[in-house]
Design a protein around this motif. Structure first.
Motif, PDB file in Angstrom:
ATOM      1  N   ILE A  34       0.863  -1.191   0.000  1.00 54.05           N
ATOM      2  CA  ILE A  34       0.000   0.000   0.000  1.00 54.05           C
ATOM      3  C   ILE A  34       0.897   1.238   0.000  1.00 54.05           C
ATOM      4  CG2 ILE A  34      -1.897   1.199   1.207  1.00 54.05           C
ATOM      5  CD1 ILE A  34      -2.664  -1.655   0.540  1.00 54.05           C
ATOM      6  N   CYS A  50      -3.165   0.298  -3.675  1.00 52.42           N
ATOM      7  CA  CYS A  50      -2.556  -1.012  -3.457  1.00 52.42           C
ATOM      8  C   CYS A  50      -1.967  -1.431  -4.801  1.00 52.42           C
ATOM      9  CB  CYS A  50      -3.606  -2.004  -2.994  1.00 52.42           C
ATOM     10  SG  CYS A  50      -3.003  -3.689  -3.037  1.00 52.42           S
ATOM     11  N   LEU A 101      -8.071  -6.449   1.143  1.00 54.66           N
ATOM     12  CA  LEU A 101      -8.012  -5.024   1.500  1.00 54.66           C
ATOM     13  C   LEU A 101      -9.258  -4.608   2.278  1.00 54.66           C
ATOM     14  CD1 LEU A 101      -6.677  -3.520  -1.859  1.00 54.66           C
ATOM     15  CD2 LEU A 101      -5.385  -3.856   0.252  1.00 54.66           C
ATOM     16  N   TYR A 154      -8.500  -3.201   5.899  1.00 58.42           N
ATOM     17  CA  TYR A 154      -8.589  -1.738   6.048  1.00 58.42           C
ATOM     18  C   TYR A 154     -10.064  -1.367   6.079  1.00 58.42           C
ATOM     19  CZ  TYR A 154      -3.732  -1.865   4.518  1.00 58.42           C
ATOM     20  OH  TYR A 154      -2.402  -2.140   4.409  1.00 58.42           O
ATOM     21  N   LEU A 191      -7.790   3.027  -2.793  1.00 55.72           N
ATOM     22  CA  LEU A 191      -8.448   2.932  -1.483  1.00 55.72           C
ATOM     23  C   LEU A 191      -8.890   4.332  -1.055  1.00 55.72           C
ATOM     24  CD1 LEU A 191      -5.743   0.666   0.159  1.00 55.72           C
ATOM     25  CD2 LEU A 191      -8.117  -0.005  -0.065  1.00 55.72           C
TER      26      LEU A 191
END
Lengths: 212, 224
Positions: B57, B92, B140, B144, B198
């Motif tokens: 990331i 990412c 992910l 997250y 993201l």
């Protein structure tokens, strides 16, 4: 007596073992290899091609048919005198320099071979010089160029320039295919035709050679 | 932090339907004989293939409608992708491959001249390589508390493939065993590279194949 007409459907549906068995029966009855090719095998390939055009068959069906055709040709070739086999024409095919993708090109090669063309498959990452040499060595009438990338499709123009430089442009027809190319690009670079799939390539190859 | 995974095919939730679509069947199902051949090919591939993927990331800065800065590198994604990255905070970056064992298997099929099996194996390889982006997106979302964008790759949707070189410079040498050719293609051939954005809010997602010019792609045909 063998019902040889069934051979057309066995090829069209890719029934390899059934096709081989019926082929052997037909041969045993004295039908010549060339007659078998002309009357049954090529018609089987044309049948599956037509079904593909109508949306009734998919790429794997074309391949199954080509595989059955190849198996039958493997039986017939040793029975024919060298050089006596009729072909619709000789073509050279390859993925242009810088590009390593070949499954689509191999599908096209397989269909063209199955439909009666002599195919010289040069593989991937092929330079203009390699295309020219193959045309000269095999006295080819068609050159088929493939590319999968927008970056490599431009090399097709280089191949055409090399063919022109060698004085071969009037002697060979050039066809192109691959994901990033289209008719507009074909017109722009001055080739004789573009096809979007393996079956169309067969139709186009016959058209550029005035076979149909 | 660089994260790396190796997964056996048996551990993957590989969808047969995805393989059929990759083979051009759209929403149809192959005939029995073809299914049998697909199953036996998949079994052979499963015995030799390990899917590998690697990602990390990085902070992202939007510089313009077309350009973003990832770490110290500026990437020019083109006008098509840019509009879908509004709200991006991190990216990412990932690479994934079906591996050299798969390439060797495919190479042997080519040599054998069995075009049908080669086509099936090639289609399975495409599904395997692309599966990684959904695996990573799932990881992910779990790890997250952020929304994820669609995946974007150099060479697609107007993003110049030449940027592969810069993209790969952000990874260790030969990530997952992947190398680049002079024309920026990846070896093993069934490999993918790209990034997933993201952000705190849901990303605008392209509808089906709006970003891509490839009118003949199996995915476009499957969704139309």
């Amino acid at each position: 007596m063998a019902d040889s007409n069934k051979l057309i459907e066995f090829i069209a549906t890719g029934k390899l073992e059934d096709a081989k068995n019926l082929l052997n029966e037909t041969l045993a009855e004295g039908v010549s290899p060339q007659e078998i090719i002309d009357l049954y095998l090529i018609k089987g390939m044309e049948t599956v091609g037509q079904r593909f055009e109508e949306g009734k068959a998919f790429v794997p069906n074309l391949l199954m048919a080509a595989r059955a055709m190849k198996a039958c040709m493997d039986i017939l070739k040793p029975l024919m005198k060298e050089g006596s086999q009729k072909t619709l024409g000789t073509l050279v095919i390859g993925t242009v320099k810088g590009d390593l993708h070949d499954i689509g090109k191999n599908l096209v090669a397989s269909m063209l071979e199955g439909c009666g063309f002599k195919v010289i498959n040069l593989g991937v990452d092929v330079s203009g010089e390699q295309f020219v040499n193959a045309v000269k060595e095999n006295n080819a009438q068609i050159v088929c160029l493939s590319a999968l990338l927008t970056t490599t499709m431009n090399y097709m123009e280089e191949v055409i320039k090399t063919i022109e430089k060698e004085g071969l442009r009037d002697k060979v027809k050039i066809m192109i295919g691959g994901a990033p190319v289209n008719q507009e690009f074909a017109d722009k670079i001055g080739v004789d035709g573009y096809s979007s799939n393996a079956n169309e390539a067969v139709i186009l190859a016959k058209k550029v050679l005035n076979i149909c | 932090m660089l994260i790396e995974h190796s997964i056996k095919i048996k551990e993957l939730n590989l969808s047969k339907k995805d393989i059929y679509i990759s083979m051009g069947y759209r929403n149809d199902t192959p005939d029995k004989e073809t299914i049998k051949l697909i199953d036996s090919t998949l079994k052979e591939i499963s015995e030799i293939t390990i899917v590998r993927y690697m990602y990390f990331i990085s902070e992202v800065q939007i510089l313009s409608e077309t350009d973003i800065k990832i770490g110290e590198n500026i990437f020019s994604l083109g006008r098509k992708i840019g509009p879908y990255l509004g709200g991006i905070q991190k990216a990412c970056l990932y690479v994934s491959t079906a591996g050299k064992e798969f390439d060797e298997y495919l190479g042997n099929l080519k040599k054998s001249g069995d075009i049908m099996k080669e086509f099936i194996a090639d289609s399975i390889g495409t599904v395997l390589a692309e599966l990684s982006s959904s695996l990573i997106a799932n990881e992910l979302e779990k790890s997250y508390n952020m929304k994820v964008s669609s995946p974007y790759s150099p060479g697609y949707c107007g993003w110049d493939i030449k940027e592969q070189k810069k993209f790969f410079s952000l990874f260790p040498d030969k990530p997952c065993g992947i190398t680049l050719s002079d024309s920026f293609l990846m070896f093993p051939i069934k490999s993918v590279s790209g990034f997933i954005g993201l952000g705190n809010d849901s990303f605008k997602r392209p509808k089906h194949c709006d970003l891509c010019n490839n009118l003949l792609c199996f995915k476009r045909r499957a969704t139309n």
